[in-house]
Design an enzyme around this catalytic site. Structure first.
Site, short mmCIF file in Angstrom:
data_model
loop_
_atom_site.label_atom_id
_atom_site.label_comp_id
_atom_site.label_asym_id
_atom_site.label_seq_id
_atom_site.Cartn_x
_atom_site.Cartn_y
_atom_site.Cartn_z
N HIS A 31 33.02 27.19 99.47
CA HIS A 31 32.76 28.14 98.39
C HIS A 31 34.06 28.78 97.89
O HIS A 31 34.02 29.79 97.18
CB HIS A 31 31.73 29.21 98.79
CG HIS A 31 30.32 28.68 98.86
ND1 HIS A 31 29.48 28.66 97.77
CD2 HIS A 31 29.63 28.09 99.87
CE1 HIS A 31 28.32 28.12 98.13
NE2 HIS A 31 28.39 27.76 99.39
N ALA A 121 22.33 15.24 100.67
CA ALA A 121 22.64 15.57 102.07
C ALA A 121 23.88 16.44 102.20
O ALA A 121 24.39 16.64 103.29
CB ALA A 121 22.83 14.28 102.87
N SER A 124 27.85 14.97 98.73
CA SER A 124 28.29 14.83 97.35
C SER A 124 28.05 13.45 96.74
O SER A 124 28.95 12.82 96.18
CB SER A 124 29.76 15.23 97.19
OG SER A 124 29.90 15.74 95.89
N SER A 125 26.81 13.03 96.81
CA SER A 125 26.43 11.82 96.06
C SER A 125 26.61 12.06 94.56
O SER A 125 26.87 11.12 93.81
CB SER A 125 24.99 11.44 96.36
OG SER A 125 24.08 12.39 95.82
N ASP A 170 34.47 18.76 94.95
CA ASP A 170 33.81 17.49 95.23
C ASP A 170 34.37 16.37 94.37
O ASP A 170 34.63 15.26 94.84
CB ASP A 170 32.30 17.60 94.97
CG ASP A 170 31.61 18.56 95.91
OD1 ASP A 170 32.26 19.04 96.86
OD2 ASP A 170 30.42 18.84 95.68
#
Ligand code: ADP
Ligand code: MG
Length: 380
Positions: A31, A121, A124-125, A170
């Site tokens: 974060h 999950a 970071s798909s 990401d």
């Protein structure tokens, strides 16, 4: 089925090009990216593959092996952000839109997606999909877009087209990470440095525990955390929380009166400091020394930033009590995955302890993987 096989079955036997981009785990620095702070992710050896070719239909036709439905299609001129529910194709069309917004001219394409990055999950798909598509679309249209710019366009797609106010970590990780390294990304300074991360040389492994928990409030709470950080920075007269030095934390906290904001700020400032500490250890090759900082990060995310979840806490506690050197939630929180740094000799025991802890509470069985730092987006 590979992306190439899916391309052939969906769009026929013509020629296509292939590109891929990885998922990621964040070693530490959670974060902090949208606070202009410090992050330390690495790409994992699970990738999203894209096979594509230009068409002369003026349409962008997309299909994914992870989505059962048939081909989806939009005319090039219709690719614009709109209100409404998020759909998986938004991640693809969003990147197309961001590229055109950046002044590039794109035409019709046929595009097939296949991935072994688990979806939702916390690995970071979404960034893997965006970055693979960004590199694919730009390359087949003759544009040589630098990978950090692919990352920024992918983030813009997710922020504006998907409507998720994520930071840049990401996408920068998926686009630019290098095998064998963690990416020390200083968002405020806009600098990236690859730092060797050779766990095997120290007899260690990184386990990723996908808890399979996905709490619905995740996106709304993420936006709230971001808003709280911006509110605290504004109250302190700062551009971002990044501008608070670790030495100045007590002073900054004394100038806030809201208990929630105090705890949010304390997490961000201490987390940036933990990233610096971990980077210092890694520069000395002292991988086994980073465990306590990983665990301290989890405690801070759980108690001060309040983005953990019961399943994440159970996985962290089970890993630590069975021999992990450190463990923490990774990614935005409210479910998703935990990483644990473990001596190779106890990896199996830690895995068993985590599975037993979930079984004892009748929780969904987690999936435990070993990950090693892999390479970022590339043409295959
Ligand atoms: P995470 O990035 O942690 O996996 P997100 O909620 O940010 O989770 O992104 C997941 C979303 O990305 C999915 O719901 C889907 O819309 C899209 N997505 C990711 N990978 C694929 C894929 N292979 N095929 C189709 N959609 C995908
Ligand atoms: Mg995501």
């Amino acid at each position: 089925m590979s992306a190439g096989d899916l391309f052939r079955s969906a769009f026929g036997s013509g020629a296509f090009s292939e590109f891929s981009a990885p998922g990621r785990v964040n070693l530490i620095g959670e974060h902090t990216d949208y606070n202009n702070g410090l992050v330390l992710p690495f790409a994992i050896d699970a990738r999203t593959h894209v096979a594509l070719s230009r068409n002369d239909l003026g349409e962008v036709r997309v299909v994914s092996a992870q989505r059962p439905e048939q081909i989806r299609s939009l005319r090039v001129g219709e690719i614009q952000p709109s209100e409404g529910d998020v759909d998986w194709t938004d991640y693809v069309y969003g990147v197309f839109w961001a590229l055109t917004q950046s002044g590039r001219t794109l035409g019709g394409v046929d595009l097939a997606v296949d991935s072994n990055v688990p979806v939702g999950a916390g690995l970071s798909s979404s960034a893997a999909l965006e970055c693979a598509v960004g590199l694919a679309l730009s390359t087949v249209h003759g544009y040589d877009v630098p990978l950090p710019e692919i990352a920024r366009l992918a983030q813009r797609a997710e922020n504006v087209y998907v409507g998720m106010p994520c930071g840049l970590m990401d996408q920068m990780a998926s686009a630019t990470c290098q095998a064998g390294s963690v990416l020390f990304f200083d968002v405020g300074a806009d600098t990236c440095e690859n730092i060797p991360f050779d766990t095997a040389a120290s007899g260690l492994s990184v386990l990723v525990i996908d808890t399979k928990a996905h709490h619905e409030l995740a996106d709304g709470e993420y936006a709230k955390r971001r808003a709280s950080c911006e509110q605290a920075a504004a109250q302190l007269g700062l551009k971002s929380l990044r501008d608070i030095e670790f030495d100045g934390l007590a002073d900054a906290l004394s100038r806030l009166d809201d208990d929630v904001l105090i705890r949010r700020v304390r997490h961000i400032v201490t987390e940036n400091e933990r990233v610096r500490t971990v980077v210092g250890y890694l520069r000395q090759g002292a991988v086994s020394s980073i465990g306590p900082d990983l665990t301290a990060s989890h405690v801070s995310l759980r108690d001060d930033f309040e983005v953990s979840a019961e399943e994440l806490d159970i996985a962290v506690d089970a890993a630590l009590s069975s021999g992990a050197l450190g463990a923490r939630m990774t990614g935005g929180g409210f479910g998703g995955s935990v990483i644990a740094l473990v001596p190779e000799s106890v990896a199996a025991a830690v895995t068993d302890a985590v599975l037993a802890a979930f079984a004892a509470r009748s929780l969904t069985t987690p999936v435990v993987r070993t990950v090693a730092p892999a390479t970022g987006a590339r043409a295959d």
